[in-house]
Design a protein around this motif. Structure first.
Motif, PDB file in Angstrom:
ATOM      1  N   PHE A 172      24.300  47.389  10.730  1.00  0.00           N
ATOM      2  CA  PHE A 172      23.575  48.363  11.217  1.00  0.00           C
ATOM      3  C   PHE A 172      21.897  47.985  11.394  1.00  0.00           C
ATOM      4  O   PHE A 172      21.218  48.392  10.320  1.00  0.00           O
ATOM      5  CB  PHE A 172      23.731  49.967  10.586  1.00  0.00           C
ATOM      6  CG  PHE A 172      23.194  50.846  11.372  1.00  0.00           C
ATOM      7  CD1 PHE A 172      24.083  51.598  12.073  1.00  0.00           C
ATOM      8  CD2 PHE A 172      22.121  51.424  11.200  1.00  0.00           C
ATOM      9  CE1 PHE A 172      23.623  52.714  12.868  1.00  0.00           C
ATOM     10  CE2 PHE A 172      21.533  52.486  11.757  1.00  0.00           C
ATOM     11  CZ  PHE A 172      22.422  52.991  12.714  1.00  0.00           C
ATOM     12  N   ILE A 194      23.440  48.335  17.386  1.00  0.00           N
ATOM     13  CA  ILE A 194      23.408  49.865  17.250  1.00  0.00           C
ATOM     14  C   ILE A 194      24.766  50.507  18.084  1.00  0.00           C
ATOM     15  O   ILE A 194      25.198  51.281  17.737  1.00  0.00           O
ATOM     16  CB  ILE A 194      22.299  50.491  17.777  1.00  0.00           C
ATOM     17  CG1 ILE A 194      21.153  50.037  16.902  1.00  0.00           C
ATOM     18  CG2 ILE A 194      22.405  51.954  17.917  1.00  0.00           C
ATOM     19  CD1 ILE A 194      19.788  50.645  17.307  1.00  0.00           C
ATOM     20  N   THR A 252      27.420  53.514  17.672  1.00  0.00           N
ATOM     21  CA  THR A 252      27.232  54.777  18.457  1.00  0.00           C
ATOM     22  C   THR A 252      27.811  54.642  19.988  1.00  0.00           C
ATOM     23  O   THR A 252      27.681  53.384  20.232  1.00  0.00           O
ATOM     24  CB  THR A 252      25.503  55.213  18.451  1.00  0.00           C
ATOM     25  OG1 THR A 252      25.113  54.052  19.095  1.00  0.00           O
ATOM     26  CG2 THR A 252      25.022  55.371  17.109  1.00  0.00           C
ATOM     27  N   GLU A 259      24.175  58.421  22.459  1.00  0.00           N
ATOM     28  CA  GLU A 259      23.312  58.530  21.458  1.00  0.00           C
ATOM     29  C   GLU A 259      22.182  57.422  21.164  1.00  0.00           C
ATOM     30  O   GLU A 259      21.480  57.415  20.566  1.00  0.00           O
ATOM     31  CB  GLU A 259      23.950  58.457  19.805  1.00  0.00           C
ATOM     32  CG  GLU A 259      24.866  59.935  19.961  1.00  0.00           C
ATOM     33  CD  GLU A 259      26.439  59.456  19.581  1.00  0.00           C
ATOM     34  OE1 GLU A 259      26.772  58.238  19.396  1.00  0.00           O
ATOM     35  OE2 GLU A 259      27.019  60.296  19.537  1.00  0.00           O
ATOM     36  N   VAL A 289      18.716  57.196  19.076  1.00  0.00           N
ATOM     37  CA  VAL A 289      18.604  56.352  17.932  1.00  0.00           C
ATOM     38  C   VAL A 289      17.451  55.512  18.086  1.00  0.00           C
ATOM     39  O   VAL A 289      16.821  55.189  16.879  1.00  0.00           O
ATOM     40  CB  VAL A 289      19.964  56.034  17.269  1.00  0.00           C
ATOM     41  CG1 VAL A 289      19.911  55.035  16.396  1.00  0.00           C
ATOM     42  CG2 VAL A 289      20.784  57.040  17.185  1.00  0.00           C
ATOM     43  N   GLN A 324      20.145  62.895  18.415  1.00  0.00           N
ATOM     44  CA  GLN A 324      20.973  61.865  18.512  1.00  0.00           C
ATOM     45  C   GLN A 324      22.137  62.350  19.474  1.00  0.00           C
ATOM     46  O   GLN A 324      23.122  61.429  19.714  1.00  0.00           O
ATOM     47  CB  GLN A 324      21.660  61.634  17.010  1.00  0.00           C
ATOM     48  CG  GLN A 324      20.833  61.098  16.014  1.00  0.00           C
ATOM     49  CD  GLN A 324      21.554  60.812  14.525  1.00  0.00           C
ATOM     50  OE1 GLN A 324      22.975  60.709  14.498  1.00  0.00           O
ATOM     51  NE2 GLN A 324      20.710  60.413  13.738  1.00  0.00           N
ATOM     52  N   ARG A 337      17.457  58.720  11.468  1.00  0.00           N
ATOM     53  CA  ARG A 337      18.174  57.437  12.037  1.00  0.00           C
ATOM     54  C   ARG A 337      19.735  57.412  11.379  1.00  0.00           C
ATOM     55  O   ARG A 337      20.548  56.598  11.825  1.00  0.00           O
ATOM     56  CB  ARG A 337      17.429  56.152  11.818  1.00  0.00           C
ATOM     57  CG  ARG A 337      16.271  55.850  12.400  1.00  0.00           C
ATOM     58  CD  ARG A 337      15.508  54.814  12.061  1.00  0.00           C
ATOM     59  NE  ARG A 337      15.209  54.904  10.700  1.00  0.00           N
ATOM     60  CZ  ARG A 337      14.416  53.862   9.906  1.00  0.00           C
ATOM     61  NH1 ARG A 337      14.212  52.799  10.599  1.00  0.00           N
ATOM     62  NH2 ARG A 337      14.253  54.213   8.608  1.00  0.00           N
ATOM     63  N   PRO A 363      23.468  58.051  11.113  1.00  0.00           N
ATOM     64  CA  PRO A 363      24.098  58.462  12.220  1.00  0.00           C
ATOM     65  C   PRO A 363      25.133  59.398  11.979  1.00  0.00           C
ATOM     66  O   PRO A 363      26.140  59.435  10.980  1.00  0.00           O
ATOM     67  CB  PRO A 363      24.798  56.792  12.629  1.00  0.00           C
ATOM     68  CG  PRO A 363      24.801  56.247  11.340  1.00  0.00           C
ATOM     69  CD  PRO A 363      23.521  56.915  10.599  1.00  0.00           C
ATOM     70  N   TYR A 364      25.039  60.425  12.708  1.00  0.00           N
ATOM     71  CA  TYR A 364      25.831  61.894  12.495  1.00  0.00           C
ATOM     72  C   TYR A 364      26.921  61.646  13.516  1.00  0.00           C
ATOM     73  O   TYR A 364      27.824  62.738  13.542  1.00  0.00           O
ATOM     74  CB  TYR A 364      25.214  63.058  12.654  1.00  0.00           C
ATOM     75  CG  TYR A 364      24.540  63.383  11.115  1.00  0.00           C
ATOM     76  CD1 TYR A 364      25.350  64.329  10.657  1.00  0.00           C
ATOM     77  CD2 TYR A 364      23.540  62.881  10.736  1.00  0.00           C
ATOM     78  CE1 TYR A 364      24.820  64.885   9.243  1.00  0.00           C
ATOM     79  CE2 TYR A 364      22.830  63.343   9.429  1.00  0.00           C
ATOM     80  CZ  TYR A 364      23.558  64.284   8.847  1.00  0.00           C
ATOM     81  OH  TYR A 364      23.216  64.888   7.652  1.00  0.00           O
ATOM     82  N   ASN A 365      27.367  60.514  14.330  1.00  0.00           N
ATOM     83  CA  ASN A 365      28.375  60.555  15.152  1.00  0.00           C
ATOM     84  C   ASN A 365      29.440  59.942  14.445  1.00  0.00           C
ATOM     85  O   ASN A 365      29.597  59.740  13.332  1.00  0.00           O
ATOM     86  CB  ASN A 365      27.867  59.393  16.432  1.00  0.00           C
ATOM     87  CG  ASN A 365      27.634  58.275  15.895  1.00  0.00           C
ATOM     88  OD1 ASN A 365      26.567  57.974  15.008  1.00  0.00           O
ATOM     89  ND2 ASN A 365      28.725  57.443  15.975  1.00  0.00           N
ATOM     90  N   GLN A 410      32.593  57.471  13.320  1.00  0.00           N
ATOM     91  CA  GLN A 410      32.390  55.725  13.386  1.00  0.00           C
ATOM     92  C   GLN A 410      33.790  55.232  13.946  1.00  0.00           C
ATOM     93  O   GLN A 410      34.780  56.003  14.052  1.00  0.00           O
ATOM     94  CB  GLN A 410      32.585  55.649  11.692  1.00  0.00           C
ATOM     95  CG  GLN A 410      31.276  56.077  10.997  1.00  0.00           C
ATOM     96  CD  GLN A 410      29.979  55.463  11.695  1.00  0.00           C
ATOM     97  OE1 GLN A 410      29.564  54.349  11.760  1.00  0.00           O
ATOM     98  NE2 GLN A 410      29.211  56.585  12.268  1.00  0.00           N
TER      99      GLN A 410
END
Length: 353
Positions: free
Chosen positions: A53, A61, A65, A69, A73, A149, A207, A209-211, A213
């Motif tokens: 990352f 990135i 993502t 997003e 980001v 995001q 930054r 990541p809330y998406n 994986q």
């Protein structure tokens, strides 16, 4: 006269001792080699996400993502900012009407970005009881990050029914998470992943990541807490904020329902993850930074220590998500979240009261 039988028997006896010693020595060497290899493998897997990352490389990135997003980001992130909650805790606190007004584009706890097509749907589960102030503070800081995001998300707040008994020793976070997961899936929503989010942990870096994986490894987002100087106390720690794919949470059979009071359920979940030959991934420690909203910390209960110790001996396939018992007292669809009021039943231990 020399007794040949004596020497023959003695020679056989010495051979047996030698072979036994050699076998034990070989076993020790193999065990030490395996231990060293596992330690190196854990270290490699722990640091691998830190190398992958790289916020300065858009192509890297993209592996974490989707295109929806990527722009936010890489370009719009402000980075790490130290949070001080003194104003939020005092001077009237956070006004929920301000949060409602700023997030007028949310409905039934859900948000969908209108300027891109995000195919991922994230469910965020927040368990709590008697923490209304903490919930408002978390929503104040978390919602802007999710929108920045461009995450498509639905928030579920799972509240334990009833007033706290004693020192909150009847609180059961594992049942609340399992109940929240089951109720979310009953709504016929195709959630790709679930984020299990403590109500008192607030992200300091936008930054993180809330998406969802791409790999199957549960993603421990809160690897660095301010109170621990942003370091990880031990490798298998996964408490705080954890991102798990829906299929993986079902595979590990969710949380244990047996942990009453504070502590233990997260370490038990960690054991369930490794039991299924999975590992834990984490974001870069430079961005995985969370601040804890001030409150009175409680020590682990001794019985929860004992339960964690017995985890390896128990069959987690038969206890957890698939046999959780609860009663849904009320479900209310609010603007910022879906409120689930859950009765987890009575604590079976005498010292819960």
């Amino acid at each position: 006269m020399i007794n040949r039988r004596y020497f023959s028997t003695r020679r056989i006896f010495l051979w047996i001792i030698t072979l036994t010693f050699s076998w034990q020595l070989l076993h020790i060497i193999v065990h030490m080699t395996k231990t060293i290899y596992q330690t190196k493998e854990q270290t490699r897997q722990y640091w691998a996400p830190l190398q992958m990352f790289n916020l300065n490389n858009d192509s890297e990135i993209a592996s974490f993502t989707n295109s929806c997003e990527l722009e936010s980001v890489s370009q719009n992130a402000r980075g790490w900012q130290h949070l001080n909650f003194s104003h939020d805790m005092n001077d009237g606190g956070v006004d929920i009407n301000d949060i409602l007004r700023v997030n007028s584009d949310m409905k039934n706890g859900s948000y969908t970005p209108n300027d891109c097509n995000n195919t991922q749907h994230v469910a965020i589960l927040i368990p709590f009881r008697d923490r209304e102030t903490h919930l408002k503070i978390l929503l104040k800081y978390l919602l802007p990050i999710l929108k920045q995001q461009k995450v498509k998300f639905t928030i579920f707040v799972i509240e334990q029914f009833g007033k706290a008994v004693g020192k909150n020793d009847d609180f059961n976070k594992g049942i609340l998470y399992n109940a929240g997961f089951r109720e979310a899936m009953k709504l016929n929503r195709s959630f790709d992943c679930f984020i299990f989010h403590d109500v008192d942990l607030v992200p300091e870096d936008d930054r993180i990541p809330y998406n969802c994986q791409q790999d199957d490894f549960p993603f421990h987002m809160s690897a660095g807490l301010e109170k621990w100087n942003y370091t990880l106390p031990y490798f298998k720690l996964i408490g705080g904020v954890l991102n798990v794919q829906t299929k993986v949470f079902i595979k590990i059979n969710g949380y244990s329902n047996n942990f009453w009071g504070w502590g233990g359920e997260d370490d038990d979940l960690s054991a369930r993850i490794f039991k299924k030959n999975l590992n834990i991934s984490r974001p870069d420690t430079e961005i995985s930074r969370y601040a804890a909203i001030p409150h009175k910390w409680r020590a682990w209960h001794q019985r929860n220590y004992n339960l964690v110790y017995k985890t390896k001996q128990n069959n987690s396939d038969k206890e957890g998500l698939n046999n959780v018992k609860y009663k849904l007292v009320r479900q209310e669809h609010k603007q910022l979240y879906i409120h689930l009021l859950v009765n987890v039943g009575k604590c079976p231990y005498r010292n819960c009261s």
